[in-house]
Design an enzyme around this catalytic site. Structure first.
Site, PDB file in Angstrom:
ATOM      1  N   ILE A 208       0.712  -0.889   0.004  1.00  0.00           N
ATOM      2  CA  ILE A 208      -0.193   0.163  -0.196  1.00  0.00           C
ATOM      3  C   ILE A 208       0.364   0.988  -0.087  1.00  0.00           C
ATOM      4  O   ILE A 208       1.689   1.645   0.897  1.00  0.00           O
ATOM      5  CB  ILE A 208      -0.838   0.378   1.214  1.00  0.00           C
ATOM      6  CG1 ILE A 208      -1.690  -0.807   1.267  1.00  0.00           C
ATOM      7  CG2 ILE A 208      -1.842   1.287   1.251  1.00  0.00           C
ATOM      8  CD1 ILE A 208      -2.390  -1.272  -0.164  1.00  0.00           C
ATOM      9  N   HIS A 209       1.248   1.709  -0.958  1.00  0.00           N
ATOM     10  CA  HIS A 209       1.779   3.282  -0.902  1.00  0.00           C
ATOM     11  C   HIS A 209       1.078   4.135  -1.675  1.00  0.00           C
ATOM     12  O   HIS A 209       1.136   5.298  -1.428  1.00  0.00           O
ATOM     13  CB  HIS A 209       3.018   3.246  -2.072  1.00  0.00           C
ATOM     14  CG  HIS A 209       2.670   3.125  -3.770  1.00  0.00           C
ATOM     15  ND1 HIS A 209       2.797   0.928  -3.999  1.00  0.00           N
ATOM     16  CD2 HIS A 209       3.131   3.854  -3.923  1.00  0.00           C
ATOM     17  CE1 HIS A 209       2.671   2.067  -5.409  1.00  0.00           C
ATOM     18  NE2 HIS A 209       2.581   3.195  -5.783  1.00  0.00           N
ATOM     19  N   ARG A 210      -0.227   4.289  -2.542  1.00  0.00           N
ATOM     20  CA  ARG A 210      -0.497   5.475  -3.473  1.00  0.00           C
ATOM     21  C   ARG A 210      -0.898   6.314  -2.519  1.00  0.00           C
ATOM     22  O   ARG A 210      -1.216   6.510  -1.724  1.00  0.00           O
ATOM     23  CB  ARG A 210      -2.035   5.368  -4.414  1.00  0.00           C
ATOM     24  CG  ARG A 210      -1.661   4.263  -4.742  1.00  0.00           C
ATOM     25  CD  ARG A 210      -2.177   3.838  -6.494  1.00  0.00           C
ATOM     26  NE  ARG A 210      -2.584   3.621  -7.729  1.00  0.00           N
ATOM     27  CZ  ARG A 210      -1.209   3.907  -8.538  1.00  0.00           C
ATOM     28  NH1 ARG A 210      -1.271   5.539  -8.690  1.00  0.00           N
ATOM     29  NH2 ARG A 210      -0.641   3.164 -10.221  1.00  0.00           N
TER      30      ARG A 210
END
Length: 363
Positions: A208-210
């Site tokens: 998860i990084h957006r």
């Protein structure tokens, strides 16, 4: 010998470009000059990265990063123009949807140099994403659009690209070649499974990084509550992106899942090969999950890779906790047939032939 300049700005682009670079070397008919804009500063991109991944070292590193979108793109445009004037290539190749992609295409087109866009035609239909703006503009000013899927071609046709003097080709997805090539090497080089004592099919891989997830604390909490619920059934393993880590620390959020440090590409492939399924908001990892015969839960409201959803290999859940749990229960029990060919074969060779044809026709 005819020359192409390849513009790259992020680690995934180097992995994809290495596929084409190997084909170019095999044929020995074109010279390739690689330019690294420096857009994504990455500690993993040391000389060891290039040696282990068998990736050509860039001739130019522009070291442009850490700026706003406008400042970054503007500086790249100016510096790339200088390189192109000096190198005088017959074509410029760009990948995907980064600021480096747009700057490279603009610089080339303004100098009258042919532009090749690999991964053309992808659309999220979310104009708040900088990547969406980059890919749309790059498509419009390119001369050769190499599309990874029929969906991408359909997108371009709906936008009227058939009315422009642009060649559109369904080349397949170059990432497929990369995963096949590096998948074999990862079995020799990966250490992550032993380090964290991970057992095949006994963990869920998560990234998860957006920005739309990390910067929206309600969305981030929804995602992590879903992951916590999954963790009660099967171990959740998450290489923690620096952005996500800083947000969790800022808001003093802790969750009972297994966080590990960011991993290199070989370790990520090993995690993909051995996990039970994938949860991600990454675009590229959705396809890599499919290439490794894994179902995918997408923590976004839309995806550029709609064929994965349409054929049941992936499920869009956004940040909805309940939807994530439901998707997990579905995919962990489902028997997916991954033999379907969605992304082509021998993609690097196809792309090479199209670029060579473009150059020949231009002379």
């Amino acid at each position: 010998m005819k020359k192409i300049v390849t513009i790259l700005g992020a680690r995934p682009q180097f992995v994809k470009a290495a596929v084409l670079s190997r084909v170019i070397v095999e044929h020995n008919e074109l010279e390739e000059v690689i330019v690294h804009t420096g857009q994504h500063y990455d500690n993993n991109m040391s000389m060891v990265f290039f040696e282990e991944m068998q990736i050509p070292v860039p001739k130019y590193n522009l070291n442009i990063n850490g700026l706003s979108h406008g400042a970054m793109t503007g500086q790249m445009l100016a510096k790339i123009e200088e390189v192109l004037i000096f190198e005088k290539p017959d074509a410029v190749v760009v990948y995907g949807d980064t600021n480096s992609t747009l700057a490279g295409a603009l610089a080339a087109q303004k100098l009258g140099i042919k532009v090749v866009h690999i991964e053309a035609g992808l659309r999220s239909f979310n104009m708040s994403m900088p990547e969406e703006v980059n890919r749309i503009v790059t498509d419009r000013i390119a001369n050769l659009l190499l599309c990874p899927t029929q969906t991408a071609i359909d997108n371009l046709e709906k936008e009227g690209f058939g009315n422009h003097d642009i060649k559109i080709v369904n080349s397949g997805d170059i990432m497929k070649d990369a995963v096949e090539f590096y998948g074999a090497l990862s079995q020799e080089k990966a250490t992550v499974l032993e380090k964290h004592q991970l057992v095949k099919n006994e963990f869920v891989l998560v990234t998860i990084h957006r920005q739309e997830n990390t910067d929206d604390i309600i969305a981030l909490k929804g995602i992590f509550e879903g992951l916590t619920a999954i963790h009660k059934h099967k171990k959740v393993v998450m290489p923690l992106h620096p952005r996500t880590k800083s947000i969790l620390e800022k808001h003093k959020l802790t969750y009972p899942i297994t966080f590990i440090d960011p991993v290199g590409y070989f370790d990520m492939l090993a995690l993909l090969q051995h996990c039970a399924l994938v949860v991600t908001d990454s675009g590229g990892l959705q396809k890599e999950a499919f290439f490794n015969k894994k179902a995918c839960i997408i923590a976004r409201e839309e995806t550029e890779w709609v064929e994965l959803v349409n054929h049941g290999f992936a499920t869009l859940v956004g940040s909805n906790t309940a939807n994530m749990q439901e998707a997990y229960q579905h995919h962990i029990l489902a028997k997916h047939d991954f033999s379907m060919s969605l992304y082509g074969n021998q993609v690097g060779e196809t792309i090479y032939k199209e670029i060579k044809m473009l150059i020949i026709q231009n002379n």
